[in-house]
Design a protein around this motif. Structure first.
Motif, PDB file in Angstrom:
ATOM      1  N   LYS A  94      17.313  -2.399 -26.910  1.00 18.65           N
ATOM      2  CA  LYS A  94      18.322  -2.567 -27.680  1.00 18.65           C
ATOM      3  C   LYS A  94      19.810  -2.454 -27.066  1.00 18.65           C
ATOM      4  CE  LYS A  94      17.429  -0.043 -31.425  1.00 18.65           C
ATOM      5  NZ  LYS A  94      17.830   0.693 -32.878  1.00 18.65           N
ATOM      6  N   THR A  95      20.027  -1.483 -25.943  1.00 10.80           N
ATOM      7  CA  THR A  95      21.069  -0.956 -25.453  1.00 10.80           C
ATOM      8  C   THR A  95      21.434  -1.998 -24.262  1.00 10.80           C
ATOM      9  OG1 THR A  95      20.781   1.412 -25.697  1.00 10.80           O
ATOM     10  CG2 THR A  95      21.994   0.671 -24.040  1.00 10.80           C
ATOM     11  N   ARG A  96      20.321  -2.422 -23.637  1.00  9.55           N
ATOM     12  CA  ARG A  96      20.310  -3.476 -22.766  1.00  9.55           C
ATOM     13  C   ARG A  96      20.844  -4.811 -23.267  1.00  9.55           C
ATOM     14  NH1 ARG A  96      22.378  -4.321 -18.389  1.00  9.55           N
ATOM     15  NH2 ARG A  96      21.343  -5.644 -16.788  1.00  9.55           N
ATOM     16  N   MET A  97      20.315  -5.435 -24.467  1.00  4.27           N
ATOM     17  CA  MET A  97      20.503  -6.444 -25.131  1.00  4.27           C
ATOM     18  C   MET A  97      22.048  -6.543 -25.412  1.00  4.27           C
ATOM     19  SD  MET A  97      17.246  -7.115 -27.406  1.00  4.27           S
ATOM     20  CE  MET A  97      17.623  -8.472 -28.452  1.00  4.27           C
ATOM     21  N   TYR A  98      22.493  -5.277 -25.793  1.00  3.85           N
ATOM     22  CA  TYR A  98      24.032  -5.040 -26.081  1.00  3.85           C
ATOM     23  C   TYR A  98      24.714  -5.283 -24.695  1.00  3.85           C
ATOM     24  CZ  TYR A  98      28.217  -2.475 -26.718  1.00  3.85           C
ATOM     25  OH  TYR A  98      29.399  -2.131 -26.417  1.00  3.85           O
ATOM     26  N   GLU A  99      24.397  -4.642 -24.012  1.00  4.96           N
ATOM     27  CA  GLU A  99      25.385  -4.688 -22.542  1.00  4.96           C
ATOM     28  C   GLU A  99      25.280  -6.199 -21.973  1.00  4.96           C
ATOM     29  OE1 GLU A  99      24.049  -0.189 -20.997  1.00  4.96           O
ATOM     30  OE2 GLU A  99      23.018  -2.115 -20.417  1.00  4.96           O
ATOM     31  N   GLY A 110      12.363  -9.657 -40.004  1.00  2.00           N
ATOM     32  CA  GLY A 110      12.117  -8.520 -40.843  1.00  2.00           C
ATOM     33  C   GLY A 110      12.656  -7.233 -40.444  1.00  2.00           C
ATOM     34  N   PHE A 111      11.972  -6.427 -40.555  1.00  2.00           N
ATOM     35  CA  PHE A 111      12.726  -4.909 -40.347  1.00  2.00           C
ATOM     36  C   PHE A 111      13.125  -4.968 -38.952  1.00  2.00           C
ATOM     37  CE2 PHE A 111       9.385  -2.832 -43.256  1.00  2.00           C
ATOM     38  CZ  PHE A 111      10.057  -3.569 -44.145  1.00  2.00           C
ATOM     39  N   GLY A 112      12.645  -5.328 -37.723  1.00  2.00           N
ATOM     40  CA  GLY A 112      13.141  -5.282 -36.592  1.00  2.00           C
ATOM     41  C   GLY A 112      14.566  -5.874 -36.229  1.00  2.00           C
ATOM     42  N   THR A 113      14.485  -7.198 -36.874  1.00  2.00           N
ATOM     43  CA  THR A 113      15.882  -7.994 -37.011  1.00  2.00           C
ATOM     44  C   THR A 113      17.053  -7.267 -37.550  1.00  2.00           C
ATOM     45  OG1 THR A 113      14.561  -9.928 -36.978  1.00  2.00           O
ATOM     46  CG2 THR A 113      16.961 -10.178 -37.551  1.00  2.00           C
ATOM     47  N   MET A 114      16.601  -6.570 -38.679  1.00  2.00           N
ATOM     48  CA  MET A 114      17.444  -5.810 -39.528  1.00  2.00           C
ATOM     49  C   MET A 114      17.969  -4.481 -38.734  1.00  2.00           C
ATOM     50  SD  MET A 114      18.172  -7.430 -42.213  1.00  2.00           S
ATOM     51  CE  MET A 114      17.967  -8.837 -40.936  1.00  2.00           C
ATOM     52  N   ASP A 115      17.102  -3.900 -38.057  1.00  2.00           N
ATOM     53  CA  ASP A 115      17.239  -2.632 -37.262  1.00  2.00           C
ATOM     54  C   ASP A 115      18.230  -2.911 -36.193  1.00  2.00           C
ATOM     55  OD1 ASP A 115      17.007  -0.003 -35.989  1.00  2.00           O
ATOM     56  OD2 ASP A 115      15.616  -1.114 -34.757  1.00  2.00           O
ATOM     57  N   GLU A 116      18.327  -3.989 -35.524  1.00  2.00           N
ATOM     58  CA  GLU A 116      18.918  -4.397 -34.269  1.00  2.00           C
ATOM     59  C   GLU A 116      20.101  -4.880 -34.703  1.00  2.00           C
ATOM     60  OE1 GLU A 116      15.415  -5.940 -31.207  1.00  2.00           O
ATOM     61  OE2 GLU A 116      15.940  -7.286 -33.124  1.00  2.00           O
ATOM     62  N   MET A 117      20.293  -5.673 -35.691  1.00  2.00           N
ATOM     63  CA  MET A 117      21.430  -5.958 -36.305  1.00  2.00           C
ATOM     64  C   MET A 117      22.497  -5.067 -36.791  1.00  2.00           C
ATOM     65  SD  MET A 117      23.609  -8.739 -36.175  1.00  2.00           S
ATOM     66  CE  MET A 117      24.485 -10.168 -36.713  1.00  2.00           C
ATOM     67  N   PHE A 118      21.691  -4.235 -37.766  1.00  2.00           N
ATOM     68  CA  PHE A 118      22.637  -3.156 -38.315  1.00  2.00           C
ATOM     69  C   PHE A 118      23.127  -2.004 -37.454  1.00  2.00           C
ATOM     70  CE2 PHE A 118      21.539  -4.864 -42.300  1.00  2.00           C
ATOM     71  CZ  PHE A 118      22.514  -4.475 -43.174  1.00  2.00           C
ATOM     72  N   GLU A 119      22.566  -1.936 -36.115  1.00  2.00           N
ATOM     73  CA  GLU A 119      22.974  -1.113 -35.133  1.00  2.00           C
ATOM     74  C   GLU A 119      24.402  -1.796 -34.624  1.00  2.00           C
ATOM     75  OE1 GLU A 119      21.683   1.492 -31.585  1.00  2.00           O
ATOM     76  OE2 GLU A 119      20.085   0.635 -32.458  1.00  2.00           O
ATOM     77  N   MET A 120      24.380  -2.913 -34.415  1.00  2.00           N
ATOM     78  CA  MET A 120      25.278  -3.703 -33.813  1.00  2.00           C
ATOM     79  C   MET A 120      26.505  -3.541 -35.080  1.00  2.00           C
ATOM     80  SD  MET A 120      25.092  -4.318 -30.858  1.00  2.00           S
ATOM     81  CE  MET A 120      24.013  -2.800 -30.909  1.00  2.00           C
ATOM     82  N   LEU A 121      26.211  -3.666 -36.127  1.00  2.00           N
ATOM     83  CA  LEU A 121      27.263  -3.515 -37.273  1.00  2.00           C
ATOM     84  C   LEU A 121      27.860  -2.115 -37.209  1.00  2.00           C
ATOM     85  CD1 LEU A 121      25.550  -5.662 -40.148  1.00  2.00           C
ATOM     86  CD2 LEU A 121      27.352  -6.529 -38.554  1.00  2.00           C
ATOM     87  N   THR A 122      26.902  -1.317 -37.207  1.00  2.00           N
ATOM     88  CA  THR A 122      27.529   0.227 -37.037  1.00  2.00           C
ATOM     89  C   THR A 122      28.412   0.669 -36.180  1.00  2.00           C
ATOM     90  OG1 THR A 122      25.427   0.914 -38.291  1.00  2.00           O
ATOM     91  CG2 THR A 122      26.631   2.548 -37.335  1.00  2.00           C
ATOM     92  N   TRP A 123      27.929  -0.203 -34.816  1.00  2.00           N
ATOM     93  CA  TRP A 123      28.940   0.060 -33.727  1.00  2.00           C
ATOM     94  C   TRP A 123      29.900  -0.301 -33.948  1.00  2.00           C
ATOM     95  CZ3 TRP A 123      25.296  -0.423 -28.662  1.00  2.00           C
ATOM     96  CH2 TRP A 123      24.391   0.918 -28.892  1.00  2.00           C
ATOM     97  N   ALA A 124      30.223  -1.628 -34.375  1.00  2.00           N
ATOM     98  CA  ALA A 124      31.373  -2.382 -34.485  1.00  2.00           C
ATOM     99  C   ALA A 124      32.308  -1.377 -35.704  1.00  2.00           C
ATOM    100  CB  ALA A 124      31.264  -3.819 -35.385  1.00  2.00           C
ATOM    101  N   GLN A 125      31.819  -0.965 -36.698  1.00  2.00           N
ATOM    102  CA  GLN A 125      32.306  -0.031 -37.720  1.00  2.00           C
ATOM    103  C   GLN A 125      32.896   1.240 -36.973  1.00  2.00           C
ATOM    104  OE1 GLN A 125      29.905   1.866 -40.485  1.00  2.00           O
ATOM    105  NE2 GLN A 125      31.033   1.081 -42.157  1.00  2.00           N
TER     106      GLN A 125
END
Length: 196
Positions: A94-99, A110-125
């Motif tokens: 996840k970190t490398r994809m973000y970088e 599914g769950f993995g998609t939500m996990d990854e996207m919500f981490e990015m939403l949280t980081w934006a927040q």
């Protein structure tokens, strides 16, 4: 105008139950290739992940995969990519994809998609990045999620301005237009030094 050189797509490692999901993934990948925007994704050859990657490759575009070693060993890694980064853990993935990325889009998943996207939403927040985050709402797949986010605002857990930073829609043209003109309006979360 925002310059997006690489876009991260989160989506299912399965294709879902409707052919429209696969069609949308193909169309999105083809658009990335046409726009000369590199795809950053989870590195798999299966499901919608594989479909969007194949479409970018078919269009002559650049595809960067990031995959944990255990999935490579299970032979689900895509072997036809421009680059494949093999990492040790899901957290590293996840970190490398973000970088590597300038924007984030979730296709159905599914769950993995939500996990990854919500981490990015949280980081934006939290103000850790200012990149656009969007959900491609194929067949109303994310209608319930959008309503849940609105409920979070109504109940005082998410600020309205933060919710408004997240795009939902079913048009590939519209999501690309939105991302190119996106401007972050970072607003600090609830807790401040004064309130502690």
């Amino acid at each position: 105008m925002r310059d997006i050189k690489a876009l991260c797509v989160y989506c299912g490692s399965s294709s879902g139950s409707r052919p429209e999901y696969t069609e949308a993934a193909k169309a999105f990948g083809a658009r990335l290739a046409k726009e000369n925007i590199a795809l950053v994704y989870g590195g798999g050859k299966v499901g919608l992940m594989g479909t969007v990657a194949d479409a970018v490759v078919a269009g002559g575009g650049r595809v960067i995969g990031v995959i944990p070693r255990q999935l490579v060993e299970k032979e689900v890694a895509h072997t036809g990519l421009s680059e494949l980064h093999v990492v040790e853990t899901m957290h590293e993935r996840k970190t490398r994809m973000y970088e590597l990325s300038d924007a984030f889009v979730a296709l159905p998943g599914g769950f993995g998609t939500m996990d990854e996207m919500f981490e990015m939403l949280t980081w934006a927040q939290l103000g850790l990045h200012t990149y656009p985050c969007a959900f491609l709402d194929v067949l109303g797949f994310y209608k319930g999620l959008a309503a849940s986010m609105d409920h979070m605002v109504a109940e005082g857990f998410v600020k309205k301005v933060q919710r408004e930073q997240v795009w939902f829609g079913d048009s590939i043209d519209a999501v690309f237009d939105w991302m190119k003109t996106y401007e972050s309006t970072y607003t600090p979360k609830w807790i401040t030094k004064e309130s502690v």
